[in-house]
Write an enzyme that holds these catalytic residues in place. Structure first.
Site, short mmCIF file in Angstrom:
data_model
loop_
_atom_site.label_atom_id
_atom_site.label_comp_id
_atom_site.label_asym_id
_atom_site.label_seq_id
_atom_site.Cartn_x
_atom_site.Cartn_y
_atom_site.Cartn_z
N TYR A 77 5.38 3.51 -10.37
CA TYR A 77 4.31 2.61 -10.83
C TYR A 77 3.61 3.22 -12.05
O TYR A 77 3.38 4.44 -12.09
CB TYR A 77 3.34 2.43 -9.65
CG TYR A 77 2.11 1.65 -9.96
CD1 TYR A 77 2.18 0.27 -10.15
CD2 TYR A 77 0.88 2.27 -10.03
CE1 TYR A 77 1.03 -0.45 -10.43
CE2 TYR A 77 -0.27 1.55 -10.30
CZ TYR A 77 -0.19 0.19 -10.50
OH TYR A 77 -1.32 -0.52 -10.77
N LYS A 125 -1.54 -4.83 -2.30
CA LYS A 125 -0.38 -5.70 -2.43
C LYS A 125 -0.11 -6.41 -1.08
O LYS A 125 -0.93 -7.18 -0.66
CB LYS A 125 0.81 -4.88 -2.91
CG LYS A 125 0.47 -3.95 -4.11
CD LYS A 125 0.04 -4.69 -5.36
CE LYS A 125 -0.58 -3.80 -6.43
NZ LYS A 125 0.17 -2.62 -6.81
N ARG A 160 -19.24 7.18 3.57
CA ARG A 160 -18.38 7.83 2.57
C ARG A 160 -17.40 8.82 3.20
O ARG A 160 -16.33 9.07 2.66
CB ARG A 160 -19.22 8.54 1.49
CG ARG A 160 -18.34 9.33 0.50
CD ARG A 160 -19.10 9.87 -0.71
NE ARG A 160 -20.23 10.69 -0.36
CZ ARG A 160 -20.16 11.97 0.00
NH1 ARG A 160 -19.00 12.60 0.06
NH2 ARG A 160 -21.26 12.64 0.30
N ASP A 190 6.10 6.17 -1.54
CA ASP A 190 5.21 5.04 -1.82
C ASP A 190 5.94 3.79 -1.31
O ASP A 190 6.90 3.33 -1.92
CB ASP A 190 4.95 4.96 -3.33
CG ASP A 190 4.04 3.79 -3.71
OD1 ASP A 190 3.96 2.81 -2.94
OD2 ASP A 190 3.42 3.84 -4.80
#
Ligand SMILES: *Cc1c(COP(=O)(O)O)cnc(C)c1O
Length: 393
Positions: free
Chosen positions: A110, A207, A58, A182
């Site tokens: 987005y 993506k 983690r 981004d």
């Protein structure tokens, strides 16, 4: 082969120093949550950061994650990379660390980013100023009010608006603000925001970086000293990538450059065919000389990407019919995979917006966003051509 001078394809394949002890060309997946130590001193060396090594997954301290981050750092030409379990997780850490004095979001973003900024982070006291269209001219004035983070996409979704990274960075830096881009739509193959003057780059690796519609992940990259403070957020939010998706993503990065180059070529062919079709009123693609952002795109990008947005010469209902008639383009709200996908922004990404908000963002009912995949471009054009048969002009 890790010298910084090596080309991007070489970096994508050999960009990590973490190798398998048995000589396997690809690092096996360390699908483990924790790592054992010889003694307490050895454990404390890693826990206190004196030695970089595996400790607890983690925390991102896992060899599979290290290898992915090293490769991505090389491909981007950045100082460091942090891998997250999604693009949204990456953005959340970025905003939590750098958006606390205010965020300026330039241009359309987005839908998930919009929701995060307006609905969740605003409840935690992080405020965002949105500058759309001509309002971008107000950036200087807005930054005088104190926000210390400028965030934007270029090209934007779905209208492929192009923003000048160098110019926006210059304005932001004058006010001591950081710039985060981004870069999901362009990918590091088509655009390097850090080289253009941005401080941070974020990705939905879901993506083009993943590229096969089979892994959800994200990244933030930048100079070491800007990435280091994001680590505690990722650790405490529990938003690190897991080993299996990290290994899948490492595999995807090896073919990133050839994939994106072919997405670029296919999208250019589709855009040109659509521009020549009278049943298409408008084609938005940065690679077309007719596109308003073409000159700026040519200046700051080395390729124009795989997304083509077209406007049908017809109303919203006709556009729905065109979308539903497509056979090779699957109707699905994502992009960047080997398979072609289609969405109608008014029924997907921009569904929740009021007509006024859609208009401000230049979203129309006759708009279709195509994520052009790696099929033969002639077949994709033939599919679009048959779907357009119901449009009468
Ligand atoms: C998909 C996407 C995101 C969110 O990424 P997830 O991996 O779905 O969390 C952020 N920005 C852009 C531009 C995207 O396309």
């Amino acid at each position: 082969m890790k010298q910084k001078s090596a080309g991007q394809s070489t970096q994508a394949i050999h960009g990590t120093s973490i190798t398998d002890a048995h000589g396997a060309p690809h690092l096996p997946v360390y699908n483990t949550t924790t790592f054992a130590f010889e003694n307490t001193a050895a454990l404390l060396d890693v826990a206190d950061g004196r030695r970089k090594g595996p400790l607890y997954t983690r925390y991102g301290l896992n060899p599979t994650i290290f290898a992915l981050e090293e490769t991505m750092t090389s491909v981007e030409g950045a100082g460091s990379a942090l891998a997250f379990c999604s693009g949204m997780a990456a953005e959340t850490a970025l905003f939590a660390q750098y958006g606390r004095e205010g965020i300026v979001c330039v241009g359309d973003a987005y839908g998930g980013t919009m929701e995060l900024l307006t609905t969740q982070l605003s409840q935690l006291g992080l405020t965002t100023t949105f500058l759309l269209g001509d309002e971008v001219d107000r950036l200087d004035e807005v930054l005088s009010g104190g926000p210390k983070l400028v965030f934007f996409e270029t090209p934007t979704n779905p209208a492929l608006g192009i923003y000048d990274v160098a110019a926006l960075a210059e304005t932001a830096h004058r006010h001591g603000a950081l710039v985060a881009v981004d870069n999901t739509f362009a990918s590091p193959v088509n655009q390097r925001p850090l080289a253009l003057g941005a401080d941070l780059v974020s990705y939905s690796a879901t993506k083009y970086l993943g590229g096969h519609s089979d892994v959800t992940a994200g990244f933030v990259l930048g100079a070491d000293e800007l990435i280091e403070p994001l680590k505690p957020w990722r650790k405490s939010f529990g938003s690190c990538i897991a080993p299996e998706p990290a290994a899948l993503l490492s595999r995807s990065l090896r073919t990133l450059i050839v994939r994106v180059n072919q997405h670029n070529a296919n999208a250019q062919a589709v855009a040109e065919a659509m521009e020549a079709d009278p049943r298409v009123a408008r084609v938005l693609y940065p690679g077309l000389p007719s596109f308003p952002g073409h000159v700026l795109a040519a200046k700051q990008m080395t390729g124009y990407g795989g997304i083509v947005t077209i406007e049908i010469a017809g109303d919203t209902d006709t556009t729905v019919q065109v979308v539903d008639r497509l056979e090779l383009f699957a109707l699905a709200p994502s992009l960047g995979g080997v398979e072609s996908l289609v969405t109608q922004p008014v029924t997907t990404t921009h569904y929740d917006l009021s007509p006024q908000e859609r208009q401000r963002r230049g979203i129309t009912g006759s708009m279709i966003r195509l994520s052009v995949g790696l099929e033969d471009s002639d077949d994709l054009i033939a599919d679009l051509t048959q779907a357009l048969e119901i449009v009468t002009v």
